[in-house]
Design a protein around this motif. Structure first.
Motif, short mmCIF file in Angstrom:
data_model
loop_
_atom_site.label_atom_id
_atom_site.label_comp_id
_atom_site.label_asym_id
_atom_site.label_seq_id
_atom_site.Cartn_x
_atom_site.Cartn_y
_atom_site.Cartn_z
N LEU A 91 0.75 -1.37 -0.16
CA LEU A 91 0.00 -0.07 -0.02
C LEU A 91 0.87 1.27 -0.05
N LEU A 92 1.95 1.24 0.81
CA LEU A 92 2.73 2.44 0.73
C LEU A 92 3.58 2.53 -0.43
N GLU A 93 3.86 1.69 -1.03
CA GLU A 93 4.51 1.39 -2.43
C GLU A 93 3.76 2.08 -3.57
N GLU A 94 2.22 1.83 -3.36
CA GLU A 94 1.50 2.06 -4.39
C GLU A 94 1.08 3.30 -4.33
N ALA A 95 1.27 3.95 -3.11
CA ALA A 95 0.92 5.38 -2.75
C ALA A 95 1.99 6.17 -3.10
N GLY A 96 3.19 5.51 -3.40
CA GLY A 96 4.44 6.22 -3.68
C GLY A 96 4.97 7.04 -2.18
N LEU A 97 4.68 6.37 -1.30
CA LEU A 97 4.92 6.89 0.11
C LEU A 97 6.15 6.11 1.03
N LEU A 98 6.82 5.13 0.32
CA LEU A 98 7.72 4.49 1.00
C LEU A 98 8.97 5.35 1.57
N GLY A 99 9.19 6.52 0.73
CA GLY A 99 10.24 7.39 1.59
C GLY A 99 9.51 8.45 2.29
N ALA A 100 8.45 8.27 2.53
CA ALA A 100 7.70 9.61 3.40
C ALA A 100 8.01 9.34 4.89
N LYS A 101 8.14 10.63 5.67
CA LYS A 101 8.09 10.39 7.20
C LYS A 101 6.84 10.10 7.58
N ALA A 103 3.84 9.43 10.08
CA ALA A 103 3.03 10.16 10.81
C ALA A 103 2.83 9.70 12.35
N LYS A 104 2.69 10.57 13.15
CA LYS A 104 2.71 10.07 14.75
C LYS A 104 1.35 9.80 15.00
N PHE A 105 0.17 10.43 14.11
CA PHE A 105 -1.42 10.02 14.46
C PHE A 105 -1.99 9.79 13.08
N HIS A 125 -10.01 15.00 1.90
CA HIS A 125 -10.19 13.62 2.03
C HIS A 125 -9.03 13.09 1.63
N LEU A 126 -8.60 13.20 0.35
CA LEU A 126 -7.33 12.54 -0.04
C LEU A 126 -5.97 12.74 0.90
N ASN A 127 -5.95 13.98 1.68
CA ASN A 127 -4.89 14.24 2.50
C ASN A 127 -5.02 13.57 3.72
N ALA A 128 -6.45 13.20 4.22
CA ALA A 128 -6.46 12.39 5.26
C ALA A 128 -6.10 11.04 5.12
N VAL A 129 -6.28 10.43 3.90
CA VAL A 129 -6.01 9.01 3.56
C VAL A 129 -4.51 9.01 3.43
N LEU A 130 -3.84 9.84 2.98
CA LEU A 130 -2.39 9.78 2.84
C LEU A 130 -1.67 9.89 4.04
N CYS A 131 -2.16 10.74 5.10
CA CYS A 131 -1.88 11.01 6.28
C CYS A 131 -1.90 9.44 7.28
N ILE A 133 -2.15 6.35 5.57
CA ILE A 133 -1.14 5.56 5.17
C ILE A 133 0.20 5.90 5.73
N CYS A 134 0.61 7.18 5.86
CA CYS A 134 1.91 7.45 6.66
C CYS A 134 1.92 6.98 7.88
N TYR A 135 0.84 7.24 8.76
CA TYR A 135 0.70 6.43 9.98
C TYR A 135 1.20 5.11 9.91
N LEU A 136 0.50 4.18 9.27
CA LEU A 136 0.97 2.84 9.10
C LEU A 136 2.27 2.56 8.74
N LYS A 137 3.12 3.64 8.34
CA LYS A 137 4.44 3.38 8.01
C LYS A 137 5.40 3.27 9.41
N ASN A 138 4.70 3.85 10.68
CA ASN A 138 5.28 3.56 11.87
C ASN A 138 5.64 2.06 12.33
N ALA A 139 4.83 1.31 11.85
CA ALA A 139 5.04 -0.08 12.50
C ALA A 139 4.29 -1.11 11.33
#
Length: 165
Positions: A91-101, A103-105, A125-131, A133-139
């Motif tokens: 999911l992170l790769e498909e969204a292009g967010l593997l290198g993103a920081k 999110a804490k929340f 709405h899109l920004n909320a989804v991207l946030c 997905i970045c949260y999932l990157k924590n763990a």
């Protein structure tokens, strides 16, 4: 188990009857298309359930569950662990967010989404989804452990601003 013609014969009604029969044992069933997942800590109850279902449907036992719909299932002496690490990384790769920081929340606490916000696609709405997905990157490897020796107790908590909805 691969259950043939399950929906034509009303498997949902049959499964609910079976669950009442085996209510003293932990048996969990998940229905998905023509597949039925049967997991539990009582092998005799699972065997009885398979035999019961086989009297009504043609079934094929696919063996111990290892991977299903993006969920990896691992067994050990301590219990059963389920994890969606691969799905999360995909999911992170498909969204292009593997290198993103990370999110804490999952989202801003004061965020209020409105169906009329922004142009199509709805940017807030899109920004909320991207946030999220970045949260999932924590763990990404975070999972659930269902211990072998435990009295399973399901508890849920909610901290929502209902008045602000």
């Amino acid at each position: 188990m691969d259950v043939q013609n399950a929906f034509l014969h009303g498997i949902s009604k049959l499964v609910s009857q079976v669950l009442f029969i085996h209510c003293q044992h932990w048996v969990q069933l998940v229905e998905s298309r023509l597949f039925l997942i049967c997991e539990g800590n009582d092998e005799a109850a699972i065997c009885d359930l398979k035999h019961f279902l086989n009297t009504y449907f043609k079934i094929k036992d696919l063996g111990p569950l290892k991977y299903f719909l993006g969920v990896v299932v691992a067994r050990s002496r301590s219990g059963i662990t389920i994890c969606q690490r691969k799905y999360t990384l995909d999911l992170l790769e498909e969204a292009g967010l593997l290198g993103a920081k990370p999110a804490k929340f999952p989202m801003e606490q004061t965020l209020k989404l409105n169906p009329m916000d922004g142009d199509l696609p709805r940017r807030p709405h899109l920004n909320a989804v991207l946030c999220l997905i970045c949260y999932l990157k924590n763990a990404p490897g975070q999972g659930l452990l269902f211990p072998t020796h435990s009295s399973l107790k399901l508890m849920a908590y909610c901290d929502t601003d209902w008045a602000g909805c």
